[in-house]
Design a protein around this motif. Structure first.
Motif, PDB file in Angstrom:
ATOM      1  N   ASP A  79       8.739 -14.687  16.141  1.00  0.00           N
ATOM      2  CA  ASP A  79       8.449 -15.818  17.171  1.00  0.00           C
ATOM      3  C   ASP A  79       7.035 -16.001  17.753  1.00  0.00           C
ATOM      4  O   ASP A  79       6.274 -16.729  17.829  1.00  0.00           O
ATOM      5  N   ASN A  80       6.399 -14.672  17.790  1.00  0.00           N
ATOM      6  CA  ASN A  80       5.003 -14.344  18.364  1.00  0.00           C
ATOM      7  C   ASN A  80       4.350 -13.411  17.311  1.00  0.00           C
ATOM      8  O   ASN A  80       4.918 -13.068  16.177  1.00  0.00           O
ATOM      9  N   ARG A  81       2.857 -13.342  17.634  1.00  0.00           N
ATOM     10  CA  ARG A  81       2.039 -12.436  16.841  1.00  0.00           C
ATOM     11  C   ARG A  81       2.654 -10.996  16.783  1.00  0.00           C
ATOM     12  O   ARG A  81       3.126 -10.524  17.622  1.00  0.00           O
ATOM     13  N   VAL A  82       2.710 -10.751  15.298  1.00  0.00           N
ATOM     14  CA  VAL A  82       3.171  -9.254  15.238  1.00  0.00           C
ATOM     15  C   VAL A  82       2.364  -8.847  13.905  1.00  0.00           C
ATOM     16  O   VAL A  82       1.553  -9.392  13.325  1.00  0.00           O
ATOM     17  N   VAL A  83       2.383  -7.368  14.069  1.00  0.00           N
ATOM     18  CA  VAL A  83       1.848  -6.482  13.174  1.00  0.00           C
ATOM     19  C   VAL A  83       2.944  -5.872  12.568  1.00  0.00           C
ATOM     20  O   VAL A  83       3.665  -4.917  12.882  1.00  0.00           O
ATOM     21  N   ILE A  84       3.007  -5.918  10.994  1.00  0.00           N
ATOM     22  CA  ILE A  84       4.129  -5.385  10.285  1.00  0.00           C
ATOM     23  C   ILE A  84       3.231  -4.384   9.114  1.00  0.00           C
ATOM     24  O   ILE A  84       2.337  -5.118   8.341  1.00  0.00           O
ATOM     25  N   VAL A  85       3.787  -3.329   9.006  1.00  0.00           N
ATOM     26  CA  VAL A  85       3.354  -2.515   7.912  1.00  0.00           C
ATOM     27  C   VAL A  85       4.478  -2.470   6.799  1.00  0.00           C
ATOM     28  O   VAL A  85       5.647  -2.251   7.323  1.00  0.00           O
ATOM     29  N   GLU A  86       4.084  -2.603   5.711  1.00  0.00           N
ATOM     30  CA  GLU A  86       5.188  -2.612   4.659  1.00  0.00           C
ATOM     31  C   GLU A  86       4.906  -1.264   3.606  1.00  0.00           C
ATOM     32  O   GLU A  86       3.660  -1.397   3.180  1.00  0.00           O
ATOM     33  N   TYR A  87       5.691  -0.368   3.594  1.00  0.00           N
ATOM     34  CA  TYR A  87       5.658   0.670   2.656  1.00  0.00           C
ATOM     35  C   TYR A  87       6.156   0.126   1.224  1.00  0.00           C
ATOM     36  O   TYR A  87       7.347  -0.161   1.165  1.00  0.00           O
ATOM     37  N   GLY A  88       5.451   0.284   0.139  1.00  0.00           N
ATOM     38  CA  GLY A  88       6.027  -0.164  -1.145  1.00  0.00           C
ATOM     39  C   GLY A  88       6.321  -1.393  -1.310  1.00  0.00           C
ATOM     40  O   GLY A  88       7.710  -1.721  -1.734  1.00  0.00           O
ATOM     41  N   PRO A  89       5.563  -2.338  -1.211  1.00  0.00           N
ATOM     42  CA  PRO A  89       5.951  -3.712  -1.491  1.00  0.00           C
ATOM     43  C   PRO A  89       6.096  -4.159  -2.852  1.00  0.00           C
ATOM     44  O   PRO A  89       6.597  -5.203  -3.101  1.00  0.00           O
ATOM     45  N   ALA A  90       5.843  -3.342  -3.844  1.00  0.00           N
ATOM     46  CA  ALA A  90       6.066  -3.501  -5.211  1.00  0.00           C
ATOM     47  C   ALA A  90       5.419  -5.190  -5.463  1.00  0.00           C
ATOM     48  O   ALA A  90       4.402  -5.361  -5.368  1.00  0.00           O
ATOM     49  N   THR A  91       6.357  -5.880  -6.009  1.00  0.00           N
ATOM     50  CA  THR A  91       5.921  -7.260  -6.208  1.00  0.00           C
ATOM     51  C   THR A  91       5.754  -8.486  -5.091  1.00  0.00           C
ATOM     52  O   THR A  91       5.633  -9.401  -5.275  1.00  0.00           O
ATOM     53  N   GLY A  92       6.170  -7.966  -3.801  1.00  0.00           N
ATOM     54  CA  GLY A  92       5.940  -8.876  -2.649  1.00  0.00           C
ATOM     55  C   GLY A  92       7.071  -9.758  -2.442  1.00  0.00           C
ATOM     56  O   GLY A  92       7.107 -10.526  -1.774  1.00  0.00           O
TER      57      GLY A  92
END
Length: 187
Positions: free
Chosen positions: A37-50
């Motif tokens: 719901d608010n501003r976030v920073v997300i780190v994604e390891y290994g997103p492959a095709t998204g």
């Protein structure tokens, strides 16, 4: 990316854990553990095709950020060519470098870290380093949300999570092929 191209990547890259992307229900189950719901920073390891990346981009705020860390060059190229959203940064590198990467693109901290990398394929030293470094980049109420194929032994990930996080929960999720074991770790 066509199924044929995805399979070619699996054959060439020993670090890909699944022959199919996570199901829509699996993505919803894991992402439902995040407050977007608010501003976030997300780190994604290994997103492959998204699969997760696209789902999250449809739901995060306009000022949020996703830092996708991908080791496979073909997937990096695919993501850069197919997702043009300014809230996404695709970084070609390894999850063990998460501290340096989050300092480069954000203030060094993340609200959530999402991971599909196969911890069973990593050496014990690398598993520990990735989990430890992940715990260091998370904000106080942040969460690490790794998901693995369901047959993972505790020695592959859970014992490392328990070493670096105060709260660790896991559950099996069978509405995916292959079924998954979902972890949620927080400080």
């Amino acid at each position: 990316m066509s199924t044929k191209e995805y399979v070619k990547n699996i054959i060439r890259d020993k670090n890909i854990a699944s022959i199919t992307p996570t199901s829509k229900k699996g993505v919803q189950e894991i992402c439902g553990r995040m407050n977007l719901d608010n501003r976030v920073v997300i780190v994604e390891y290994g997103p492959a095709t998204g699969v997760f990346t696209n789902y999250l981009l449809e739901r995060i705020t306009h000022d949020s950020l996703i830092i996708a860390i991908e080791l496979n060059e073909n997937f990096v190229q695919y993501l850069n060519e197919n997702i043009t959203d300014e809230r996404l940064i695709v970084h070609h590198g390894s999850a063990e470098e998460v501290e340096e990467i989050t300092r480069k693109y954000a203030d060094g901290k993340a609200d959530y870290v999402l991971s599909g990398i196969p911890f069973s394929f990593l050496t014990p030293e690398l598993r520990d380093k990735v989990v430890k470094n992940t715990s260091l980049v998370l904000k106080e109420k942040g969460k690490f949300l790794p998901y693995q194929t369901f047959y993972q032994k505790d020695e592959h990930l859970k014992k490392y999570l328990e070493k670096h996080f105060a709260n660790v929960h896991d559950q099996y999720f069978f509405r995916n092929l292959p079924p998954m074991r979902i972890y949620e770790a927080s400080k």
